[in-house]
Each structure stands twice: as C-alpha cells, then as structure tokens.
Scaffold this motif. Structure first.
Motif, PDB file in Angstrom:
ATOM      1  N   GLU A  21     -40.448 -22.173 -12.482  1.00  0.00           N
ATOM      2  CA  GLU A  21     -41.296 -21.308 -13.312  1.00  0.00           C
ATOM      3  C   GLU A  21     -42.269 -22.126 -14.152  1.00  0.00           C
ATOM      4  O   GLU A  21     -43.436 -21.726 -14.342  1.00  0.00           O
ATOM      5  N   THR A  28     -47.861 -16.223  -9.028  1.00  0.00           N
ATOM      6  CA  THR A  28     -46.928 -15.095  -8.950  1.00  0.00           C
ATOM      7  C   THR A  28     -45.610 -15.593  -8.372  1.00  0.00           C
ATOM      8  O   THR A  28     -45.574 -16.212  -7.300  1.00  0.00           O
ATOM      9  N   TRP A  30     -41.588 -14.640  -7.313  1.00  0.00           N
ATOM     10  CA  TRP A  30     -40.551 -13.644  -7.033  1.00  0.00           C
ATOM     11  C   TRP A  30     -39.222 -14.369  -6.903  1.00  0.00           C
ATOM     12  O   TRP A  30     -39.101 -15.352  -6.170  1.00  0.00           O
ATOM     13  N   SER A  32     -35.043 -13.833  -6.202  1.00  0.00           N
ATOM     14  CA  SER A  32     -34.008 -12.907  -5.733  1.00  0.00           C
ATOM     15  C   SER A  32     -32.973 -12.678  -6.826  1.00  0.00           C
ATOM     16  O   SER A  32     -32.819 -13.491  -7.746  1.00  0.00           O
ATOM     17  N   ARG A  39     -39.968 -17.151  -4.162  1.00  0.00           N
ATOM     18  CA  ARG A  39     -41.234 -17.182  -3.438  1.00  0.00           C
ATOM     19  C   ARG A  39     -42.360 -17.370  -4.447  1.00  0.00           C
ATOM     20  O   ARG A  39     -42.437 -16.631  -5.447  1.00  0.00           O
ATOM     21  N   GLU A  50     -48.204 -18.726   0.459  1.00  0.00           N
ATOM     22  CA  GLU A  50     -46.862 -18.427  -0.044  1.00  0.00           C
ATOM     23  C   GLU A  50     -45.914 -19.553   0.340  1.00  0.00           C
ATOM     24  O   GLU A  50     -45.828 -19.940   1.505  1.00  0.00           O
ATOM     25  N   THR A  52     -41.843 -20.753   0.006  1.00  0.00           N
ATOM     26  CA  THR A  52     -40.517 -20.189  -0.244  1.00  0.00           C
ATOM     27  C   THR A  52     -39.501 -21.305  -0.487  1.00  0.00           C
ATOM     28  O   THR A  52     -39.460 -22.291   0.239  1.00  0.00           O
TER      29      THR A  52
END
Length: 392
Positions: A21, A28, A30, A32, A39, A50, A52
C-alpha cells in the motif's frame, strides 16, 4: 519474462499489505478478504496495467507451502555451485522460509516493476526467484543460477523469530542433538540433509505438562478408536455407546480439540475422516511414551501395536488413576526424539516429492504422525493440536 517470486522468512501478512500500500499509494489496490492476493491497477489515459501479488505462507497453506519449499531446496541442492559457502547458506536460507509472493504481470517485467519488486524484497528481508531460474538478493545481485554462478561471495542468513520455535536460538545442546540425529541417520544409510537447522535447545524448550499430555493421550485414543470402528463398519449404535462410555469413564468430554469434537459428535463421518482419525493411535503412542507408559519409541517402519497401546489405558479405570501412575519423561529424551523425527520426516517428504522409495524402510504415515505429536509436545511455534505443522 512475466513472472517472478519473492521468498521471505517472514509470514506477517499485515506487513506485506502495508509495504504494498505504501509503495503503490497512488494506484488502485484490491486486496482479497484473506489477504493472500493483491491486485495493483495502474490507469493512464489510454492504457491500463495490472500486477498481481499472490501470497502463500507456512500458516495459510502449511502442507502446500512445505511441499513447495522442499522442492525448492532439492532443486538448488543439486546445482553444482562454484561458491560452496554461498551454496550452503542458500540452502539454510531456504529452510527458514515462511512466505512466497508470486508476482504476475500482463506484460514483461519493466525496469520500474523490477525496482519495486526489489523494494518489497528488501523490506521483507527476502530473496527473489526470477522466471529465468536465477535467485537474487534484494539488491539484485545473483546468489545462484542453474549453472552454479554467483555474484556474491557471502551473505547473511536471517530467520523469523518464530521459525521452528518462538525465540529460536542456536545453542550447543541443539547443535549436539542435531549431530547425534545425523549420526543415527548415517549409520542406517539414510540420507542426511545438513542444511536442516537445529530445533530449540534444552535451555529454551517448553515441554507440555503431565496433565496436558494425559488429556491429549486419552483424546487421541478415543478418536482413533471411533475412526477404527467406522472404518471397519462397526455397528453404529454399538460404536456410539462405546465412545460415550469411554468419555464418561475418563471424564473426557472437554479433552478434545475443535476438529476432534466435530468428529466425535458426527454419527455418520465419511470414510476419509474415519481413516484420518484412526491414524491418531500413532500420536497416542507418543503421548504414552512421554508419560513413561512405553519404554521406547521403536523405529518408525510400521504402525504401532494398537491392542497393546489401548490396553495400557484400559488398565487405569479413571483419569485420576491414569495420571497418578504417569512418570514424565525428561526434557532431553523428548527433544532427542523430536529432532530425530524431524530429520526422518524430511527424508520421507523428499522421497515423496521425487517419486523415490523411502530409504531405511521408514513408514511415511507413522513418521508424520509422530512428528506432529512431538512438535505438540515441545510446543512448536506455540501451536495447538489442530494447528500443529510438521515443517521440514
């Protein structure tokens, strides 16, 4: 190249989230629900990328992680390294790993993403495995490639403080015990993995107390008996009556772990659960040995003598009588057994991964159950029964 992985001895998912972060605070992100996948989505006017991050640790996926790390160790062990010091330290580092972060990108790894990967590895004190089968330190220096080349002359191996045991220290007693175990393996012509570390020494080991062990012994005997009854299609009513009678006899209703309780309360367990719990006789035997009811743990090449083991509990009609006649084995003996079974288990896992016969006629199932029981006895990573792992 579109993928690589970061390996670390850390298993703190919160730290990983914080690191990602902070690194991508303008993108952006994401995450889980279980924090095992992240992601990162970067948007520009006419494009979107993107990346992952798939995360697995020795806690979130214990069996899968253990198998993967054993495979990784075997792969790098076979490389003819040109710098033996680096090679040995790398193998030791692999043995301490607790986390892997697999990184996938839609395009080839850019210079920017490469720098970010090294940044994450640096904050987690990790190493990076590139898709080209090169293992790098967090400065991007080559530790080892498949041709045995290195760009570093040496490196420091660190491990998470809870690796193998909370507050793990390499002590003289631990080293002597490791050497004794390795000698036993060598004398039996069983492969020795020198890179496996010590377990906790006499000075730091915490052994479960007599009451804990006695309760665990009775619980294991009961669930194993129920597993055996269902596995052999014993009459349902007779099985229920037998288990209830034994639980009442030893006042054992609160001895069971959460998973064991679910099994005990299930009148119609499936065959897989029945077989799983029937193996608990092996753990029960270890508890009997720790309590002094069994003189020695025989070489783990075959399952225990179930009728003889069960007869020991039958001799004592109450829990009070069972615990009163126990003679707790000393710490040295328990740690000796724990260290030896740890090294036996590595041999069994290594043989399974490489599809080879297990040397020394070791029974992998027996070894696993003993390893689990002994890890519980020495409070390995302070894990309770349902969470006990058998890391190798």
């Amino acid at each position: 190249m579109k993928n690589c992985a970061i390996y670390s001895s850390n298993f703190d998912l919160a730290q990983v989230m914080e690191t990602i972060e902070k690194l991508y605070n303008k993108e952006t992100i994401w995450i889980s629900e279980n924090k095992t996948q992240v992601r990162v989505i970067s948007k520009k006017w006419f494009s979107k990328t993107e990346n992952t991050f798939n995360i697995m640790t020795s806690k979130t996926h214990p069996e899968e992680f253990s198998t993967m790390i054993n495979g990784m160790g075997n792969f790098f062990r076979q490389i003819p390294a040109k710098n033996e010091t680096v090679h040995q330290k790398l193998l030791l580092k692999i043995a301490t790993l607790n986390m892997v972060i697999g990184i996938e990108t839609e395009k080839d790894i850019s210079d920017k993403l490469y720098a970010e990967i090294l940044d994450v590895a640096r904050q987690l004190d990790g190493i990076v495995f590139m898709g080209t089968r090169e293992l790098l330190d967090y400065n991007g220096k080559l530790i080892l490639d498949i041709d045995g080349n290195s760009e570093v002359d040496d490196f420091i191996v660190t491990a998470h403080t809870s690796f193998l045991h909370s507050d793990l220290k390499i002590t003289e007693s631990g080293m002597r015990r490791k050497e004794r175990s390795e000698k036993i393996l060598s004398e039996s012509n069983i492969p020795v993995n020198k890179s496996l570390p010590v377990i906790c020494g006499d000075e730091d080991a915490v052994i479960r107390d007599v009451d804990e062990i006695a309760r665990r012994a009775i619980a294991l005997c009961i669930v194993a008996l129920k597993g055996e009854c269902h596995g052999t299609n014993h009459d349902l009513e007779d099985t229920r009556a037998l288990i209830t009678r034994i639980i009442n006899q030893y006042n054992a209703s609160d001895f069971f772990s959460p998973k064991e309780r679910l099994f005990i309360e299930n009148d119609y367990p499936d065959m897989e659960d029945a077989v799983y719990f029937s193996w608990c006789y092996e753990g029960y035997l270890v508890m009997l040995w720790a309590l002094g009811y069994v003189d020695e743990l025989e070489y783990p090449s075959s399952i225990c003598n179930v009728p003889a083991a069960v007869a020991i509990l039958k001799e004592h009609e109450t829990y009070a009588d069972f615990i009163a006649h126990a003679q707790m084995r000393n710490k040295d003996e328990i740690l000796d057994a724990a260290d030896l079974i740890y090294r036996y288990d590595w041999v069994c896992v290594d043989s399974r991964i490489n599809n080879r016969p297990v040397p020394g006629e070791l029974d992998g199932g027996v070894v696993y159950e003993r390893h689990r029981a002994l890890n519980w006895l020495i409070t390995y990573m302070e894990q309770e029964w349902d969470q006990v792992t058998t890391d190798t």
